[in-house]
Design a protein around this motif. Structure first.
Motif, PDB file in Angstrom:
ATOM      1  N   GLU A   1       0.815  -1.213   0.000  1.00 66.29           N
ATOM      2  CA  GLU A   1       0.000   0.000   0.000  1.00 66.29           C
ATOM      3  C   GLU A   1       0.851   1.267   0.000  1.00 66.29           C
ATOM      4  O   GLU A   1       0.452   2.279  -0.556  1.00 66.29           O
ATOM      5  CB  GLU A   1      -0.940  -0.002   1.206  1.00 66.29           C
ATOM      6  CG  GLU A   1      -2.036  -1.043   1.114  1.00 66.29           C
ATOM      7  CD  GLU A   1      -2.942  -1.044   2.328  1.00 66.29           C
ATOM      8  OE1 GLU A   1      -2.879  -0.095   3.138  1.00 66.29           O
ATOM      9  OE2 GLU A   1      -3.705  -2.009   2.462  1.00 66.29           O
ATOM     10  N   ASN A   2       2.038   1.194   0.607  1.00 63.57           N
ATOM     11  CA  ASN A   2       2.906   2.367   0.665  1.00 63.57           C
ATOM     12  C   ASN A   2       3.765   2.522  -0.593  1.00 63.57           C
ATOM     13  O   ASN A   2       4.623   3.389  -0.670  1.00 63.57           O
ATOM     14  CB  ASN A   2       3.800   2.324   1.907  1.00 63.57           C
ATOM     15  CG  ASN A   2       4.746   1.142   1.900  1.00 63.57           C
ATOM     16  OD1 ASN A   2       4.804   0.385   0.936  1.00 63.57           O
ATOM     17  ND2 ASN A   2       5.480   0.979   2.982  1.00 63.57           N
ATOM     18  N   GLY A   3       3.544   1.666  -1.598  1.00 68.12           N
ATOM     19  CA  GLY A   3       4.253   1.777  -2.858  1.00 68.12           C
ATOM     20  C   GLY A   3       5.522   0.945  -2.969  1.00 68.12           C
ATOM     21  O   GLY A   3       6.125   0.877  -4.030  1.00 68.12           O
ATOM     22  N   THR A   4       5.942   0.300  -1.894  1.00 71.29           N
ATOM     23  CA  THR A   4       7.135  -0.540  -1.968  1.00 71.29           C
ATOM     24  C   THR A   4       6.800  -1.878  -2.617  1.00 71.29           C
ATOM     25  O   THR A   4       5.657  -2.330  -2.587  1.00 71.29           O
ATOM     26  CB  THR A   4       7.741  -0.796  -0.566  1.00 71.29           C
ATOM     27  OG1 THR A   4       6.755  -1.457   0.236  1.00 71.29           O
ATOM     28  CG2 THR A   4       8.165   0.501   0.101  1.00 71.29           C
ATOM     29  N   THR A   5       7.806  -2.484  -3.202  1.00 67.06           N
ATOM     30  CA  THR A   5       7.639  -3.772  -3.869  1.00 67.06           C
ATOM     31  C   THR A   5       8.472  -4.811  -3.144  1.00 67.06           C
ATOM     32  O   THR A   5       9.604  -4.541  -2.757  1.00 67.06           O
ATOM     33  CB  THR A   5       8.102  -3.682  -5.335  1.00 67.06           C
ATOM     34  OG1 THR A   5       7.375  -2.638  -5.985  1.00 67.06           O
ATOM     35  CG2 THR A   5       7.860  -4.978  -6.074  1.00 67.06           C
ATOM     36  N   ARG A   6       7.907  -6.008  -2.958  1.00 64.96           N
ATOM     37  CA  ARG A   6       8.625  -7.098  -2.312  1.00 64.96           C
ATOM     38  C   ARG A   6       8.233  -8.408  -2.969  1.00 64.96           C
ATOM     39  O   ARG A   6       7.197  -8.510  -3.613  1.00 64.96           O
ATOM     40  CB  ARG A   6       8.333  -7.158  -0.818  1.00 64.96           C
ATOM     41  CG  ARG A   6       6.900  -7.529  -0.486  1.00 64.96           C
ATOM     42  CD  ARG A   6       6.695  -7.815   0.992  1.00 64.96           C
ATOM     43  NE  ARG A   6       5.304  -8.105   1.291  1.00 64.96           N
ATOM     44  CZ  ARG A   6       4.736  -9.290   1.178  1.00 64.96           C
ATOM     45  NH1 ARG A   6       5.418 -10.326   0.765  1.00 64.96           N
ATOM     46  NH2 ARG A   6       3.462  -9.474   1.487  1.00 64.96           N
ATOM     47  N   LYS A   7       9.096  -9.399  -2.813  1.00 66.38           N
ATOM     48  CA  LYS A   7       8.759 -10.728  -3.305  1.00 66.38           C
ATOM     49  C   LYS A   7       7.765 -11.368  -2.357  1.00 66.38           C
ATOM     50  O   LYS A   7       7.792 -11.121  -1.153  1.00 66.38           O
ATOM     51  CB  LYS A   7      10.010 -11.603  -3.386  1.00 66.38           C
ATOM     52  CG  LYS A   7      10.932 -11.212  -4.494  1.00 66.38           C
ATOM     53  CD  LYS A   7      12.091 -12.177  -4.588  1.00 66.38           C
ATOM     54  CE  LYS A   7      13.007 -11.783  -5.715  1.00 66.38           C
ATOM     55  NZ  LYS A   7      14.149 -12.678  -5.831  1.00 66.38           N
ATOM     56  N   LYS A   8       6.894 -12.200  -2.911  1.00 65.71           N
ATOM     57  CA  LYS A   8       5.955 -12.935  -2.062  1.00 65.71           C
ATOM     58  C   LYS A   8       6.726 -13.877  -1.148  1.00 65.71           C
ATOM     59  O   LYS A   8       7.789 -14.366  -1.505  1.00 65.71           O
ATOM     60  CB  LYS A   8       4.994 -13.768  -2.909  1.00 65.71           C
ATOM     61  CG  LYS A   8       3.861 -12.999  -3.505  1.00 65.71           C
ATOM     62  CD  LYS A   8       2.858 -13.948  -4.152  1.00 65.71           C
ATOM     63  CE  LYS A   8       1.632 -13.216  -4.600  1.00 65.71           C
ATOM     64  NZ  LYS A   8       0.629 -14.138  -5.166  1.00 65.71           N
ATOM     65  N   LYS A   9       6.183 -14.106   0.015  1.00 66.94           N
ATOM     66  CA  LYS A   9       6.733 -15.097   0.928  1.00 66.94           C
ATOM     67  C   LYS A   9       6.245 -16.473   0.487  1.00 66.94           C
ATOM     68  O   LYS A   9       5.242 -16.601  -0.215  1.00 66.94           O
ATOM     69  CB  LYS A   9       6.265 -14.820   2.359  1.00 66.94           C
ATOM     70  CG  LYS A   9       6.731 -13.485   2.884  1.00 66.94           C
ATOM     71  CD  LYS A   9       6.150 -13.214   4.251  1.00 66.94           C
ATOM     72  CE  LYS A   9       6.529 -11.817   4.714  1.00 66.94           C
ATOM     73  NZ  LYS A   9       5.824 -11.442   5.931  1.00 66.94           N
ATOM     74  N   TYR A  10       6.963 -17.499   0.915  1.00 69.70           N
ATOM     75  CA  TYR A  10       6.597 -18.873   0.547  1.00 69.70           C
ATOM     76  C   TYR A  10       5.135 -19.152   0.896  1.00 69.70           C
ATOM     77  O   TYR A  10       4.407 -19.748   0.113  1.00 69.70           O
ATOM     78  CB  TYR A  10       7.528 -19.862   1.247  1.00 69.70           C
ATOM     79  CG  TYR A  10       7.263 -21.300   0.879  1.00 69.70           C
ATOM     80  CD1 TYR A  10       7.819 -21.845  -0.272  1.00 69.70           C
ATOM     81  CD2 TYR A  10       6.466 -22.120   1.671  1.00 69.70           C
ATOM     82  CE1 TYR A  10       7.586 -23.161  -0.631  1.00 69.70           C
ATOM     83  CE2 TYR A  10       6.227 -23.435   1.327  1.00 69.70           C
ATOM     84  CZ  TYR A  10       6.787 -23.950   0.180  1.00 69.70           C
ATOM     85  OH  TYR A  10       6.543 -25.256  -0.174  1.00 69.70           O
ATOM     86  N   GLU A  11       4.695 -18.696   2.057  1.00 69.70           N
ATOM     87  CA  GLU A  11       3.330 -18.946   2.503  1.00 69.70           C
ATOM     88  C   GLU A  11       2.297 -18.294   1.591  1.00 69.70           C
ATOM     89  O   GLU A  11       1.146 -18.715   1.554  1.00 69.70           O
ATOM     90  CB  GLU A  11       3.116 -18.423   3.933  1.00 69.70           C
ATOM     91  CG  GLU A  11       4.019 -19.022   4.977  1.00 69.70           C
ATOM     92  CD  GLU A  11       5.411 -18.384   5.012  1.00 69.70           C
ATOM     93  OE1 GLU A  11       5.544 -17.175   4.789  1.00 69.70           O
ATOM     94  OE2 GLU A  11       6.371 -19.129   5.249  1.00 69.70           O
ATOM     95  N   GLU A  12       2.681 -17.258   0.869  1.00 72.18           N
ATOM     96  CA  GLU A  12       1.755 -16.531   0.005  1.00 72.18           C
ATOM     97  C   GLU A  12       1.675 -17.107  -1.412  1.00 72.18           C
ATOM     98  O   GLU A  12       0.834 -16.700  -2.203  1.00 72.18           O
ATOM     99  CB  GLU A  12       2.167 -15.056  -0.093  1.00 72.18           C
ATOM    100  CG  GLU A  12       2.119 -14.333   1.236  1.00 72.18           C
ATOM    101  CD  GLU A  12       2.707 -12.946   1.165  1.00 72.18           C
ATOM    102  OE1 GLU A  12       2.055 -12.019   1.688  1.00 72.18           O
ATOM    103  OE2 GLU A  12       3.811 -12.770   0.602  1.00 72.18           O
TER     104      GLU A  12
END
Length: 86
Positions: free
Chosen positions: A31-42
């Motif tokens: 929501e704050n505009g940052t990008t991250r890789k999904k976690k294994y659980e996701e």
């Protein structure tokens, strides 16, 4: 090694990982505009299975190498890189 992989559960996914590279993990835009890789659980069930097959492929390749070759490539984490170097 390929014959051994073909005898394993999910052999096609393991061979695909070795020949074409591992799963590229999808990203999420927060929501704050940052990008991250999904976690294994996701990950979806299919993507979790592919990630597991990526690890199995790497382990199979590493275990099948002579010790002198293993010493050269053991720092690689991706089975495709190891496969291509050998």
């Amino acid at each position: 090694m390929e014959l051994y992989m073909e005898n394993r559960e999910n052999e096609r996914m393991i061979l695909d990982s070795i020949q074409n590279g591992p799963l590229v993990w999808p990203t999420i835009v927060e929501e704050n505009g940052t990008t991250r890789k999904k976690k294994y659980e996701e990950l979806s069930v299919t993507r979790k299975l592919q990630d597991d097959c990526d690890l199995k492929g790497t382990n199979i390749v590493l275990q099948g190498l002579p010790l002198d070759v293993y010493a050269i490539v053991n720092h690689h984490k991706v089975s495709k890189e190891i496969w291509d170097r050998c």
